[in-house]
Motif scaffolding. Structure first.
Motif: not given
Ligand code: HEM
Length: 511
Positions: A39-46, A74-75, A80-84
């Motif tokens: 929640p909130l940070i999305g995937l920033a931790h990875s 990926v938030w 917001l980013y999209f990986v294509v």
């Protein structure tokens, strides 16, 4: 009381912010998210570990996209980013999303509005000037420079013969820097003989500082960065590099004036043929309109762009080819056989007519650029909603990560052996791309790499020169899937610095 007021303001602000972006949230909700979102940070931790961990996360996102019809979201906090990875979708993305992501602003501090990261409004004019400078006729005349620098590279490597594993990086990166400086500015900075040259030291250091800034949020705001010691170092390196290039431009302008003053009016009419042995700087001055063309600052930006875009990319490419050849001695032997056919037992330096004959070497280079592509991700901004051929919509205000790394390894396009190192998949009878965007180490669309022929010629020249003198040796792979630990450092680099050992083959070259 004050705390409650702050809480109310925050809640109201959040509601207003989300309301403004409601269309984006709605469209995003239709696309699967990468796993492990918090929640909130999305995937920033990875993306918070070291450069190897970050690369591993980016690889994971690409595989997840492959398994979700070529697209995931990926938030990163509120971004917001999209990986294509779907080539059909990528084709549209690369043709319509031409603006670069804001993350590139840190590199822009070095190269200003040079073509590679410039806003589209500036880039269009710069691109028109740049592209004719890369015409094949002009680039093939640079082979003389590549050949001369390759002989120097081979001589420098001599000290490493039979000495066990060493890192190729300082060797290949100074080869590409010397070649780029010579062809871009006509200046021999001799980085190969003088790895402590101030220009080289500053270029390497400033790129490290930029990378550090991209991945460390607290170094990103300009006002905060100024409080860190890195800022002073950044500015010192920038000054050293700018002063050096400004001096070269001053001398070049004076040379061009003398040359022009001694020419008749008809001689001055533009003709590409007359640029045979000219550097990019000469070409940019003339192609932009001579004295009415680029200012000195614009010239400096373009020359620095070529230096930054052309040096590490080709060096990374060279490093991976040599490392793969050390892992697969049978492939190296075939390369050597081809070199023997073309050069016999002569130790003459390579000339441009040799390059088209080195077909197997070219396949090896292409396969290496597929599996270990130096620029694995390109990030662009989505300014308007984009309807993809697959029917999904990328909403305005998001960013799109073009995963070259993913598209190059997707079994849908490369078959079940997509991860195998197999240069012969580039044989004309076997090479049949389902879509042109399924192979794009040099990107695709209007902002693709204008330097691709330059890079291929430079890499083939260096490889053939080195491999005629030495055998590269390393731990052999037992399967067709090469295992190389990679990290993201603006480009995708070998985490071990391209360790190989050398054994002698032929006597050294006589230039
Ligand atoms: C193996 C070597 C190389 C690789 C893998 C490579 C890759 C790329 C990629 C992927 C892009 C496009 C980024 C995008 O679409 O947003 C690019 C752009 C560019 N590259 Fe290369 N490159 C290489 C060598 C070179 C060389 C040798 C030069 C020049 C001497 C060069 C000059 C440029 C320039 C000027 C751009 C910006 C184009 C634009 O924005 O219009 N590159 N390169």
């Amino acid at each position: 009381m004050i705390l409650s007021l702050i809480a109310v303001v925050l809640v109201v602000w959040t509601i207003a912010y989300r309301f403004k972006r409601r269309k984006m949230y709605k469209l995003a909700s239709l696309i699967p998210a990468a796993k492990d979102e918090l929640p909130l940070i999305g995937l920033a931790h990875s993306l918070s570990g070291n450069t190897e961990d970050i690369m591993a996360s980016l690889q994971r996102f690409s595989y997840e996209a492959m398994n979700n019809d070529g697209l995931i979201k990926v938030w990163l906090g509120h971004i917001l980013y999209f990986v294509v990875v779907n080539p059909l979708d990528l084709d549209i993305v690369l043709k319509t999303c031409l603006e670069k992501d804001d993350l590139h602003r840190f590199i822009r501090k070095i190269i200003g509005n040079g073509a590679i990261f410039a806003p589209v409004s500036i880039w269009r004019r710069r691109r028109k000037v740049l592209v004719p400078a890369f015409s094949p006729k002009i680039v093939e005349n640079f082979v003389e420079v590549f050949s001369e620098q390759s002989v120097k590279l081979t001589e420098r490597l001599e000290k490493q013969v039979n000495k066990g594993p060493f890192s190729l990086w300082p060797f290949v990166s100074t080869y590409t820097l010397d070649s780029v400086c010579d062809t871009a500015m006509g200046v021999k900075i001799n980085a190969q003989e003088n790895p402590d040259s101030p220009f080289l030291t500053c270029l390497n250091r400033i790129l490290n500082l930029v990378c550090e800034r991209i991945f460390h949020l607290w170094l990103q705001p300009d006002w905060l960065y100024k409080l860190f010691p890195q800022y002073t170092e950044h500015q010192e390196c920038l000054k050293e590099m700018h002063d050096f290039i400004d001096q070269v431009i001053k001398i070049k302008r004076a040379e061009i004036k003398i040359e022009n003053d001694s020419k008749s009016e008809t001689d001055k009419i533009y003709d590409l043929g007359q640029y045979k042995m000219k550097t990019f700087l000469d070409l940019l001055v003339t192609l932009s309109g001579g004295n009415q063309g680029y200012t000195d600052i614009e010239l400096r930006e373009e020359v620095l762009t070529l230096t930054v875009a052309g040096t590490d990319t080709s060096a990374v490419g060279l490093g991976y080819v040599l490392k793969l050849l050390a892992k697969y001695p049978d492939v190296q032997e075939k390369v050597y056989q081809e070199l023997c056919e073309v050069f016999g037992d002569s130790n003459r330096p390579l000339i441009k007519e040799d390059l088209p004959k080195l077909q197997y070497l070219e396949r090896v280079v292409k396969e290496s650029l597929r599996l270990f592509t130096p620029v694995p991700f390109i990030i662009r901004k989505v300014l308007n909603d984009i309807v993809l051929p697959s029917g999904r919509v990328l909403p305005a205000g998001s960013g799109v990560v073009v995963s070259i790394w993913g598209v190059h390894r997707d079994p849908k396009y490369w078959g079940p052996d997509a991860e195998h190192f197999d240069p012969d998949r580039f044989l004309p009878e076997r090479f049949n791309l389902a879509h042109p965007c399924s192979y794009m180490p040099f990107s695709s669309g209007p902002r693709n790499c204008p330097g691709y022929q330059y890079a291929l010629m430079s890499m083939k020249t260096a490889l053939s020169t080195v491999l005629r003198s030495y055998k590269v040796v390393g731990e052999h792979e037992t399967t067709a899937v090469p295992r190389i630990r990679v990290k993201i450092d603006i480009m995708m680099k070998d985490a071990d610095g391209y360790q190989v050992a050398l054994e002698r083959r032929l006597p050294l070259f006589k230039a």
